[in-house]
Design an enzyme around this catalytic site. Structure first.
Site, mmCIF file in Angstrom:
data_model
loop_
_atom_site.group_PDB
_atom_site.id
_atom_site.type_symbol
_atom_site.label_atom_id
_atom_site.label_comp_id
_atom_site.label_asym_id
_atom_site.label_seq_id
_atom_site.Cartn_x
_atom_site.Cartn_y
_atom_site.Cartn_z
ATOM 1 N N TYR A 177 0.838 -1.195 0.000
ATOM 2 C CA TYR A 177 0.000 0.000 0.000
ATOM 3 C C TYR A 177 0.873 1.245 0.000
ATOM 4 O O TYR A 177 1.785 1.369 0.815
ATOM 5 C CB TYR A 177 -0.906 -0.042 1.234
ATOM 6 C CG TYR A 177 -1.844 1.132 1.411
ATOM 7 C CD1 TYR A 177 -2.268 1.907 0.345
ATOM 8 C CD2 TYR A 177 -2.341 1.458 2.669
ATOM 9 C CE1 TYR A 177 -3.134 2.967 0.524
ATOM 10 C CE2 TYR A 177 -3.212 2.518 2.867
ATOM 11 C CZ TYR A 177 -3.600 3.267 1.788
ATOM 12 O OH TYR A 177 -4.457 4.326 1.970
ATOM 13 N N CYS A 178 0.592 2.164 -0.933
ATOM 14 C CA CYS A 178 1.288 3.457 -1.001
ATOM 15 C C CYS A 178 2.796 3.212 -1.153
ATOM 16 O O CYS A 178 3.220 2.468 -2.024
ATOM 17 C CB CYS A 178 0.935 4.295 0.224
ATOM 18 S SG CYS A 178 1.566 5.987 0.207
ATOM 19 N N ILE A 179 3.602 3.813 -0.317
ATOM 20 C CA ILE A 179 5.051 3.624 -0.414
ATOM 21 C C ILE A 179 5.429 2.168 -0.151
ATOM 22 O O ILE A 179 6.422 1.668 -0.661
ATOM 23 C CB ILE A 179 5.797 4.586 0.539
ATOM 24 C CG1 ILE A 179 7.307 4.519 0.338
ATOM 25 C CG2 ILE A 179 5.449 4.292 1.987
ATOM 26 C CD1 ILE A 179 8.065 5.508 1.187
ATOM 27 N N LEU A 215 -1.767 -1.128 -3.961
ATOM 28 C CA LEU A 215 -2.848 -0.216 -3.626
ATOM 29 C C LEU A 215 -2.325 1.214 -3.597
ATOM 30 O O LEU A 215 -1.471 1.552 -2.770
ATOM 31 C CB LEU A 215 -3.451 -0.564 -2.249
ATOM 32 C CG LEU A 215 -3.898 -2.007 -2.033
ATOM 33 C CD1 LEU A 215 -4.510 -2.163 -0.639
ATOM 34 C CD2 LEU A 215 -4.873 -2.455 -3.103
#
Length: 577
Positions: free
Chosen positions: A309-311, A337
């Site tokens: 997710y994200c980074i 994501l």
């Protein structure tokens, strides 16, 4: 020579300390960046008489249109000269359509439009400086919006009249409480209702592994049989993991467990000054690879579904590329994501990332050893200042409505830090140089390429994402040479991901681009892909099931052996402040 080098370093340290001190007051934005953008604009505008004449003509026509509108603005049926942008809801109320408030906001919108013309389209101004200056002008204009003041906001005036000024008294009380909490380093009022391990992050499980960077949680099964391939979740290290395990009704972790998946999750340590030298390679080896090794020992001879997710998704992509390069085929699938691999179109966040600003930010982090959560939050708030700053001032301080925090908002106030070395490497190699997407990012002594990944990918982007704009996420389609299922869901960077079944007003678009298919650009993709109502979670879970090899007995959790239980979930790292 050695003395000269020490003397030079000492002088450099003076500069760093000055920048670090100044950064406490300017949210990490160096004065030089704004001055360079301003001078670039001013010099080029000064040598563009045609543009000057156009702006003068535009100003005169706007004044004429406004004067004509003013002559009949008292008429309730008067047609406005200019309409707000779709995302600007400040003047949508019925009270704003009455004189003199309609005249106030029409004047403001025309002024805002004129400054847009004045700060953009100047021949010769660099794109970055143009965007930065327009952004700065917009922030200044938002400060003087008529919606922000009692005397020019009809909704506030109406509330003040009806409540006899009680709204302003309550608003003053709200302001004082927020100010006190801020200077004391406390969370916003209402956040104390959500306690990690009590009513958020409560999915049962055990911490089975810990090192200096992560705790690995294995969640308890709730079904008699589980899918053979376990799931590893790599959350963003820029936030605490429990956004994916909020309250039971909107926990992605619980949803997976209840649908028969064995779930492992990384809980990142909240780094302090002593962790300043942790780099991106540490996040790969001590984080993702260490977790994969543990899972391979707990569930031997099985591949793993990995989610980032994200980074955390960016780091997972790096790890997956390196694994593919080195012949490590343990990944059954990769789910990303709101995760970027290309950083050339990262939206307005790029306004805060150029050589000058990264150098300035590095000096701030050098002094304290990390990037503080408040410094990150300030930049993100400016990206959506109307929603996150000014609307709050109006609602809480002028109308006197105390904000009621939900679990997602309480989580958002539970920030983390980023170590100096890792964040510096992240900004330079990914944002400034775009090394990952362009095949220059090195793991070990050799570069990795995204096209080496052969595991199928499920990529989710959110339509209102100001951190990872969806068109930027979609660019993953360009370099990879495997099947990619792409989802565009309604909502923002966080709210679009926390999109449990039954969540109101949710929709998504989905399609799969197979490795043999031709590329379709994002705008055409959005136009031709049908919209489906509801949450994307069931569709993703079905995709996971389709990429699994059947069901088996659930693995033991926390038993004596290689990795006995260390602590009950949610562990200790998530509690670090």
């Amino acid at each position: 020579m050695e003395n000269t080098m020490k003397s030079s370093e000492a002088f450099s340290n003076i500069d760093r300390m000055v920048h670090a001190w100044a950064g406490r007051f300017n949210m990490g934005v160096p004065p030089a960046a704004l001055m360079l953008a301003y001078l670039d604009w001013l010099v080029h505008l000064g040598t563009s008489p045609g543009k000057q004449a156009e702006l003068l003509d535009n100003m005169q026509r706007n004044m004429q249109r406004l004067m004509l509108y003013a002559s009949h603005s008292a008429d309730p049926n008067a047609e406005p000269v200019i309409k707000p942008l779709p995302q600007d809801t400040r003047f949508n109320g019925a009270e704003w359509q009455k004189w003199p408030f309609n005249l106030y906001y029409q004047n403001f919108l025309m002024t805002e439009q004129w400054w847009h013309y004045a700060t953009t389209g100047i021949p010769g101004v660099s794109r970055h400086n143009e965007d930065f200056l327009y952004f700065a002008a917009r922030q200044l204009l938002d400060m003087v919006s008529p919606s922000n003041y009692v005397a020019t906001n009809p909704e506030v005036l109406k509330a003040t009249t009806l409540e006899g000024g009680a709204n302003l008294v309550k608003g003053t009380s709200n302001f004082i409480e927020d100010w006190q909490r801020n200077i004391q380093g406390q969370k916003p009022a209402g956040a104390e209702k959500f306690k990690v391990g009590k009513n958020v992050a409560v999915t049962p499980g055990k911490v089975i592994y810990r090192n200096r960077l992560i705790e690995l949680i294995q969640y308890s099964p709730t079904t008699d049989k589980v899918f053979a391939e376990p799931v590893l979740i790599v959350p963003a290290c820029i936030m605490k993991y429990y956004i994916l395990d909020l309250s039971p009704q909107n926990s992605l972790v619980k949803y997976l467990v209840d649908n028969g998946h064995t779930v492992f999750l990384i809980s990142w340590k909240n780094p302090g000054a002593q962790d300043r030298d942790l780099g991106m390679e540490d996040y790969r080896t001590l984080g993702i690879m260490a977790a994969l090794d543990v899972i391979s020992a707990v569930v031997p001879d099985r591949k793993i579904h990995a989610l980032g997710y994200c980074i955390g998704g960016t780091f997972l992509t790096i790890a997956a590329s390196a694994m593919a390069r080195d012949g490590d085929d343990r990944l059954q699938s990769v789910t990303l994501l709101a995760a970027q691999t290309d950083f050339t179109e990262a939206g307005e966040l790029m306004l805060f990332i150029d050589e000058s600003q990264v150098n300035y930010l590095e000096d701030i982090m050098w002094n304290q050893g990390y990037l503080d959560t408040k410094q990150m939050a300030g930049a993100f708030q400016l990206l959506r200042s109307n929603d996150l700053i000014w609307s709050r001032i109006i609602n809480e301080y002028l109308l006197g409505h105390a904000e009621q925090l939900n679990d997602l908002m309480a989580w958002n106030a539970d920030g983390t830090r980023l170590p100096y070395r890792m964040h510096s490497e992240y900004l330079r190699t990914l944002f400034l140089n775009n090394d990952l997407f362009e095949g220059r990012f090195k793991v070990g002594d050799r570069p990795i390429v995204l096209s080496d990944i052969r595991a199928p990918i499920f990529a989710v982007a959110t339509s209102k994402d100001h951190v990872a704009p969806w068109r930027s996420v979609h660019k993953l389609m360009l370099p990879v040479d495997t099947d990619v299922t792409f989802v565009l869901t309604s909502g923002g960077h966080n709210s679009g991901i926390v999109s449990e079944p039954g969540h109101a007003n949710r929709s998504y678009q989905i399609s799969t681009r197979y490795s043999t298919d031709k590329y379709v650009d994002p705008d055409i993709w959005q136009a031709v892909t049908p919209v489906q109502k509801g949450s994307w979670w069931p569709t993703w879970q079905a995709w996971l099931a389709a990429h699994s090899s059947g069901k088996v007995e659930p693995p033991s959790i926390g038993s004596e052996g290689h990795y006995p239980a260390i602590a009950a979930a949610p562990g200790t790292y998530v509690l670090q402040q």
